[in-house]
Design a protein around this motif. Structure first.
Motif, PDB file in Angstrom:
ATOM      1  N   PRO A 111      -0.115   6.072   7.869  1.00  0.00           N
ATOM      2  CA  PRO A 111       1.066   5.246   7.570  1.00  0.00           C
ATOM      3  C   PRO A 111       1.989   5.066   8.774  1.00  0.00           C
ATOM      4  N   HIS A 112       2.854   4.078   8.659  1.00  0.00           N
ATOM      5  CA  HIS A 112       3.928   3.806   9.629  1.00  0.00           C
ATOM      6  C   HIS A 112       3.409   3.689  11.069  1.00  0.00           C
ATOM      7  N   PHE A 113       2.227   3.106  11.249  1.00  0.00           N
ATOM      8  CA  PHE A 113       1.648   2.943  12.598  1.00  0.00           C
ATOM      9  C   PHE A 113       1.576   4.286  13.350  1.00  0.00           C
ATOM     10  N   VAL A 157       0.810  -1.227   0.000  1.00  0.00           N
ATOM     11  CA  VAL A 157       0.000   0.000   0.000  1.00  0.00           C
ATOM     12  C   VAL A 157       0.844   1.278   0.000  1.00  0.00           C
ATOM     13  N   HIS A 158       2.169   1.143  -0.030  1.00  0.00           N
ATOM     14  CA  HIS A 158       2.990   2.353   0.150  1.00  0.00           C
ATOM     15  C   HIS A 158       4.274   2.299  -0.685  1.00  0.00           C
ATOM     16  N   CYS A 159       4.156   2.686  -1.959  1.00  0.00           N
ATOM     17  CA  CYS A 159       5.340   2.836  -2.817  1.00  0.00           C
ATOM     18  C   CYS A 159       5.296   4.223  -3.445  1.00  0.00           C
ATOM     19  N   HIS A 160       6.435   4.867  -3.477  1.00  0.00           N
ATOM     20  CA  HIS A 160       6.522   6.205  -4.076  1.00  0.00           C
ATOM     21  C   HIS A 160       6.987   6.088  -5.522  1.00  0.00           C
ATOM     22  N   PHE A 161       6.313   6.804  -6.412  1.00  0.00           N
ATOM     23  CA  PHE A 161       6.695   6.796  -7.823  1.00  0.00           C
ATOM     24  C   PHE A 161       7.611   8.003  -8.044  1.00  0.00           C
ATOM     25  N   THR A 173       5.805  -1.109   2.175  1.00  0.00           N
ATOM     26  CA  THR A 173       7.266  -1.085   2.309  1.00  0.00           C
ATOM     27  C   THR A 173       7.850   0.322   2.348  1.00  0.00           C
ATOM     28  N   ASP A 174       7.181   1.295   1.687  1.00  0.00           N
ATOM     29  CA  ASP A 174       7.768   2.629   1.478  1.00  0.00           C
ATOM     30  C   ASP A 174       8.910   2.563   0.455  1.00  0.00           C
ATOM     31  N   SER A 175       8.779   1.698  -0.548  1.00  0.00           N
ATOM     32  CA  SER A 175       9.779   1.623  -1.623  1.00  0.00           C
ATOM     33  C   SER A 175       9.683   2.885  -2.479  1.00  0.00           C
TER      34      SER A 175
HETATM   35 ZN   LIG Z   1       6.453   7.115   2.214  1.00  0.00          ZN
END
Ligand SMILES: [Zn+2]
Length: 304
Positions: A196-198, A7-11, A255-257
């Motif tokens: 995000p990130h709890f 749910v968390h990838c940056h383009f 992941t925050d990829s």
């Molecule tokens: Zn992020």
């Protein structure tokens, strides 16, 4: 195998790097994105359609079915819209949005309408507005009208790429408060909300928000470095407590990829798998966290 969805990838597109460095005279006007990427030690993002293909191949390599791609600076919506339209079954578009920007209403309508974004990403500490500003209610109303979710970054905010480039980051962390998110979520019960990130350091407040508002979810993304603010806290304990309060159906794996060549950040996935296994989470609950909840919030309407 159950679905894995992130749910968390940056383009981090060329457009993102160009807008991010627009005030920097030390990068060339021509080929700016490539120059910035080289400076960062990253691959040049190139054309957004090709970057989308790069992402799709990367997800294949890791057996990840779907992910959210976040347009990570206001003004870069078209890059992510291009990526999503190229792989509509793989990608779900989120976009960073400043509700106080002069062109906010038009930008919001365009993103949630023609561009097909499925979540608005708010960073109140970065753009320095209060979550009880009426402009934020307008975002939730638009999200409700379009069936979109709202992602609200709370707690500590440090943007790695800004740091690496030495960009000023006068963020006001007091503005990213999960308790204010809870109030919004209760006023807009049809809108699914993601912190995000709890809660990124405001774990207790994020759990309070989840407990109070049934439409608030937590994403598990990043290395969760905020754990250092709590003496003795571990990722295992974070998951145990989050499961006790939120339940497995309101935790969304992420992941925050962001950049290549690192690509999809598998170590984050492995650490979270290990934590869930250590605390004895059953397969059904793990399947919800790693993909089932994503599929429920962002159903795949484009089976390929
Ligand atoms: Zn992020």
């Amino acid at each position: 195998m159950p679905t894995v969805a992130d749910v968390h990838c940056h383009f981090f597109s060329a457009g993102f790097l160009e807008i991010l460095t627009k005030d920097r005279a030390d990068f060339p006007a021509e080929g700016r994105a490539s120059a910035v990427a080289a400076h960062l030690g990253w691959e040049a993002p190139g054309d957004p359609a090709l970057l989308a293909d790069r992402w799709a191949a990367e997800l294949d390599r890791h057996k990840v079915q779907r992910c959210a791609l976040i347009a990570s600076i206001p003004g870069d919506e078209t890059s992510v819209a291009t990526a999503v339209s190229r792989h509509p079954a793989r990608f779900v578009g989120f976009f960073m949005f400043n509700p106080l920007a002069p062109d906010a209403a038009a930008r919001l309508a365009n993103a949630l309408g023609p561009l097909g974004f499925r979540a608005v990403a708010l960073f109140p500490a970065m753009h320095r507005y209060r979550l009880d500003d009426p402009a934020v209610d307008a975002v939730f109303e638009a999200a409700a009208a379009h069936g979109a979710a709202v992602f609200v970054h709370c707690g500590v905010l440090s943007v790695g790429v800004r740091k690496k480039l030495g960009l000023p980051s006068p963020f006001d962390m007091r503005l990213g408060d999960p308790l204010a998110v809870a109030a919004l979520a209760l006023r807009h019960p049809r809108v699914q909300v993601i912190i995000p990130h709890f809660g990124a350091g405001l774990f207790r407040e994020a759990l309070m928000a989840v407990d109070q508002a049934p439409n608030v979810h937590l994403d598990t993304s990043s290395s969760n470095g905020w754990i250092k603010y709590h003496p003795g806290l571990t990722l295992d304990a974070v998951f145990r407590q989050a499961l006790a309060v939120a339940g497995a159906d309101r935790l969304l794996f992420g992941t925050d990829s962001s950049f290549f060549p690192r690509g999809w950040h598998a170590p984050v996935y492995e650490a979270q798998r290990a934590a869930l296994s250590t605390i004895g989470v059953n397969a059904a609950a793990a399947a919800m966290i790693f993909g089932g909840n994503f599929e429920r919030l962002f159903p795949n309407v484009h089976a390929e």
